[in-house]
Write a protein that holds these residues in place. Structure first.
Motif, short mmCIF file in Angstrom:
data_model
loop_
_atom_site.label_atom_id
_atom_site.label_comp_id
_atom_site.label_asym_id
_atom_site.label_seq_id
_atom_site.Cartn_x
_atom_site.Cartn_y
_atom_site.Cartn_z
N THR A 1 0.80 -1.22 0.00
CA THR A 1 0.00 0.00 0.00
C THR A 1 0.83 1.27 0.00
O THR A 1 0.30 2.35 -0.25
N ALA A 2 2.13 1.18 0.29
CA ALA A 2 2.96 2.38 0.41
C ALA A 2 4.39 2.05 -0.01
O ALA A 2 4.82 0.90 -0.01
N ALA A 3 5.14 3.09 -0.37
CA ALA A 3 6.55 2.94 -0.72
C ALA A 3 7.29 4.20 -0.32
O ALA A 3 6.72 5.29 -0.26
N SER A 4 8.58 4.04 -0.04
CA SER A 4 9.42 5.15 0.39
C SER A 4 10.50 5.40 -0.67
O SER A 4 11.28 4.49 -0.99
N LEU A 5 10.54 6.60 -1.20
CA LEU A 5 11.33 6.95 -2.38
C LEU A 5 12.68 7.54 -2.00
O LEU A 5 12.77 8.49 -1.23
N MET A 6 13.74 6.97 -2.60
CA MET A 6 15.09 7.52 -2.46
C MET A 6 15.31 8.50 -3.61
O MET A 6 15.20 8.12 -4.78
N ASN B 1 10.68 8.65 6.37
CA ASN B 1 11.47 7.76 7.19
C ASN B 1 12.90 7.86 6.70
O ASN B 1 13.21 8.72 5.86
N ALA B 2 13.81 7.04 7.18
CA ALA B 2 15.21 7.17 6.78
C ALA B 2 15.83 5.81 6.51
O ALA B 2 15.52 4.82 7.17
N HIS B 3 16.71 5.79 5.52
CA HIS B 3 17.47 4.59 5.19
C HIS B 3 18.28 4.13 6.40
O HIS B 3 18.95 4.92 7.04
N LYS B 4 18.16 2.84 6.70
CA LYS B 4 18.79 2.23 7.87
C LYS B 4 18.32 2.87 9.18
O LYS B 4 19.00 2.78 10.20
N HIS B 5 17.15 3.50 9.13
CA HIS B 5 16.55 4.12 10.31
C HIS B 5 17.51 5.09 11.00
O HIS B 5 17.52 5.22 12.22
N TYR B 6 18.25 5.81 10.17
CA TYR B 6 19.24 6.75 10.70
C TYR B 6 18.58 7.91 11.43
O TYR B 6 19.22 8.62 12.20
N HIS B 7 17.28 8.09 11.23
CA HIS B 7 16.59 9.17 11.94
C HIS B 7 16.34 8.83 13.41
O HIS B 7 15.75 9.62 14.14
N LEU B 8 16.83 7.67 13.87
CA LEU B 8 16.86 7.42 15.30
C LEU B 8 17.91 8.30 16.00
O LEU B 8 17.84 8.49 17.21
N LEU C 1 21.13 9.22 4.19
CA LEU C 1 22.30 9.95 4.66
C LEU C 1 23.50 9.03 4.86
O LEU C 1 24.55 9.47 5.34
N THR C 2 23.35 7.77 4.49
CA THR C 2 24.44 6.80 4.54
C THR C 2 24.18 5.76 3.46
O THR C 2 23.02 5.55 3.06
N ASP C 3 25.26 5.16 2.94
CA ASP C 3 25.11 4.11 1.95
C ASP C 3 24.27 4.59 0.77
O ASP C 3 23.32 3.93 0.34
N GLY C 4 24.61 5.76 0.24
CA GLY C 4 23.84 6.30 -0.87
C GLY C 4 24.49 7.55 -1.44
O GLY C 4 25.63 7.91 -1.10
N VAL C 5 23.73 8.22 -2.29
CA VAL C 5 24.22 9.37 -3.05
C VAL C 5 23.48 10.63 -2.58
O VAL C 5 22.26 10.65 -2.54
N PRO C 6 24.22 11.71 -2.25
CA PRO C 6 23.55 12.93 -1.82
C PRO C 6 22.91 13.67 -2.97
O PRO C 6 23.25 13.47 -4.14
N VAL C 7 21.97 14.54 -2.63
CA VAL C 7 21.35 15.42 -3.61
C VAL C 7 22.24 16.64 -3.84
O VAL C 7 22.45 17.07 -4.98
N LEU C 8 22.77 17.21 -2.80
CA LEU C 8 23.69 18.34 -2.92
C LEU C 8 25.05 17.86 -3.42
O LEU C 8 25.44 16.71 -3.19
N PRO C 9 25.83 18.72 -4.10
CA PRO C 9 27.20 18.35 -4.46
C PRO C 9 28.00 17.99 -3.21
O PRO C 9 27.90 18.67 -2.18
N ALA C 10 28.80 16.95 -3.32
CA ALA C 10 29.57 16.49 -2.16
C ALA C 10 30.47 17.59 -1.61
O ALA C 10 30.71 17.65 -0.40
N ALA C 11 30.93 18.47 -2.46
CA ALA C 11 31.81 19.56 -2.01
C ALA C 11 31.10 20.51 -1.06
O ALA C 11 31.77 21.19 -0.26
N GLN C 12 29.78 20.56 -1.13
CA GLN C 12 29.02 21.43 -0.23
C GLN C 12 28.76 20.79 1.13
O GLN C 12 28.41 21.49 2.08
N ILE C 13 28.94 19.49 1.22
CA ILE C 13 28.66 18.77 2.47
C ILE C 13 29.81 17.81 2.77
O ILE C 13 29.60 16.61 2.93
N PRO C 14 31.04 18.31 2.88
CA PRO C 14 32.20 17.42 3.03
C PRO C 14 32.17 16.59 4.31
O PRO C 14 32.74 15.50 4.34
N GLY C 15 31.52 17.10 5.35
CA GLY C 15 31.46 16.33 6.59
C GLY C 15 30.60 15.09 6.48
O GLY C 15 30.75 14.16 7.29
#
Length: 286
Positions: free
Chosen positions: A31-36, A128-135, A63-77
């Motif tokens: 009934t539902a899906a979560s989009l990356m 929600n978050a991949h690997k439940h990182y929002h814990l 926020l882990t094991d994936g690709v960011p939306v922002l350029p990596a240079a903007q979020i080096p940490g």
């Protein structure tokens, strides 16, 4: 009254997940899906969502094991030299606690992922978050603020009753319910401050990647009243880029499309997060 949400994570990850999610919705009980929104299959995932308006689609914050939306240079940490997110979740969690700069990067990336989802024109049913990182408390705070600001009303908080899963399969891996229960109750109170609702319980944490037909058939008659989310990782095959080693992707797809499961759900209310959690509007006065 029993109300159920059947969710598939990782829509948009790969063609294999997108195809399985569409099939599980059209031919099964999904009934539902979560989009990356940063992965290679994102555009095709959006097509699946648009072609299946009965499928409630939300954001699977990555926020882990994936690709960011922002350029990596903007979020080096938050990123590695290869441009992908860091995979050392504990170390990144500590950095977020210690570094205001990293927290600013986090807020920017979360906002960018919410914005990319909203730009699709799809209604955002939940977050929600991949690997439940929002814990992680700081990730939870950033996600709740961004989601509420975009008008989202529902969130997953992954508390899973151990007695329930072990009644079905005594050999199930143990999760830290002693910690997850109190912490999810705290997050639920924080979510309510942002007008965000969550299901009463979640099933699939201990069985992640192995929520097969026998387990699904076993757990359905044991579910208590209230809103339960059952989440899965279906795919038409394993071994694709981004897949998790050892996951039984096709077994989870088979569970969602099992005719006996559909029969067992006759008369049981099911749908997306908003449909199951939010008050239904009153009919217009005649």
């Amino acid at each position: 009254m029993k109300r159920l949400i059947f969710t598939a994570d990782d829509l948009g990850l790969a063609p294999e997940t997108n195809e399985a999610i569409e099939r599980a919705h059209r031919e099964g009980v999904l009934t539902a899906a979560s989009l990356m929104v940063g992965e290679a299959g994102f555009e095709e995932g959006v097509r699946v969502a648009r072609a299946n308006p009965g499928l409630a689609v939300g954001l699977h914050l990555t926020l882990t094991d994936g690709v960011p939306v922002l350029p990596a240079a903007q979020i080096p940490g938050l990123t590695q030299k290869n441009g992908r997110f860091r995979d050392d979740m504990a170390a990144l969690g500590l950095l977020l606690a210690l570094s205001p700069v990293a927290r600013a990067e986090l807020a920017a990336e979360v906002a960018a992922q919410v914005e990319r989802f909203m730009a699709t024109g799809l209604g955002c049913d939940h977050v929600n978050a991949h690997k439940h990182y929002h814990l992680h408390p700081l990730i939870a705070a950033a996600l709740m603020q961004a989601a509420a600001g975009a008008g989202v009303r529902c969130i997953r908080l992954p508390w899973e009753p151990q007695a329930l899963v072990r009644a079905v399969d005594p050999a199930s891996p143990r999760t830290a319910e002693w910690a997850l229960g109190p912490w999810c109750r705290t997050l639920r109170r924080r979510a309510l401050n942002w007008n965000l609702m969550a299901p009463d319980r979640v099933v699939g944490l201990a069985w992640s990647g192995h929520f097969g037909t026998a387990r699904l058939r076993g757990v359905l008659p044991r579910l208590p009243d209230g809103v339960t989310e059952l989440y899965f990782h279906p795919a038409v095959a394993g071994g694709f880029p981004g897949s998790a080693a050892g996951y039984d992707y096709t077994g989870e797809l088979a569970a969602l499309c099992d005719p006996a499961v559909g029969e067992a759900l006759a008369g049981v209310e099911r749908g997306g997060y908003a449909a199951m959690l939010l008050p239904k509007p009153l009919p217009p006065l005649s």
